[in-house]
Motif scaffolding. Structure first.
Motif, mmCIF file in Angstrom:
data_model
loop_
_atom_site.group_PDB
_atom_site.id
_atom_site.type_symbol
_atom_site.label_atom_id
_atom_site.label_comp_id
_atom_site.label_asym_id
_atom_site.label_seq_id
_atom_site.Cartn_x
_atom_site.Cartn_y
_atom_site.Cartn_z
ATOM 1 N N LYS A 159 122.408 -18.659 -10.926
ATOM 2 C CA LYS A 159 123.609 -18.244 -10.187
ATOM 3 C C LYS A 159 123.269 -17.499 -8.897
ATOM 4 C CE LYS A 159 126.458 -17.898 -14.302
ATOM 5 N NZ LYS A 159 127.268 -17.013 -15.135
ATOM 6 N N ALA A 160 122.026 -17.148 -8.710
ATOM 7 C CA ALA A 160 121.663 -16.405 -7.494
ATOM 8 C C ALA A 160 120.640 -17.168 -6.679
ATOM 9 C CB ALA A 160 121.091 -15.051 -7.852
ATOM 10 N N PHE A 169 119.669 -8.984 -10.712
ATOM 11 C CA PHE A 169 119.301 -10.146 -9.907
ATOM 12 C C PHE A 169 118.435 -11.124 -10.699
ATOM 13 C CE2 PHE A 169 116.305 -12.296 -7.070
ATOM 14 C CZ PHE A 169 117.204 -13.058 -6.350
ATOM 15 N N TRP A 176 124.595 -11.251 -4.166
ATOM 16 C CA TRP A 176 125.034 -12.021 -5.321
ATOM 17 C C TRP A 176 126.342 -11.492 -5.908
ATOM 18 C CZ3 TRP A 176 120.697 -8.941 -5.326
ATOM 19 C CH2 TRP A 176 120.733 -7.807 -6.104
ATOM 20 N N LYS A 196 119.286 -14.908 -11.466
ATOM 21 C CA LYS A 196 118.353 -15.912 -10.976
ATOM 22 C C LYS A 196 117.923 -16.836 -12.100
ATOM 23 C CE LYS A 196 114.014 -16.230 -8.459
ATOM 24 N NZ LYS A 196 112.898 -15.467 -7.886
#
Length: 70
Positions: free
Chosen positions: A69-70, A61, A20, A65
């Motif tokens: 965006k991830a 993360f 990411w 998430k």
């Protein structure tokens, strides 16, 4: 298990780049550093990342998430 003498030596300076991280946002610190351990039973080289780094990556993360965006 035998640890390496130094944490950053040769190819063991980093072993993973979070997917990411973009080229723009992760240009300064994009790699995750780990200390290499050698298994005397099987001969495997195993990178070890401390718990603080793993917790920081998990939090980063999960935040991305949640934002989609991830």
């Amino acid at each position: 298990m035998v640890p390496s003498k130094v944490e950053r030596y040769g190819y063991s300076t980093y072993f993973w780049i979070p997917p990411w991280k973009s080229k723009v946002t992760g240009i300064l610190n994009k790699a995750v550093y780990g200390r290499v351990w050698l298994c005397l039973d099987c001969g495997a080289l195993i990178p070890y990342v401390d718990g603080d780094t793993v917790a920081r990556l998990r939090e980063e993360f999960e935040t991305l998430k949640a934002e989609g965006k991830a």
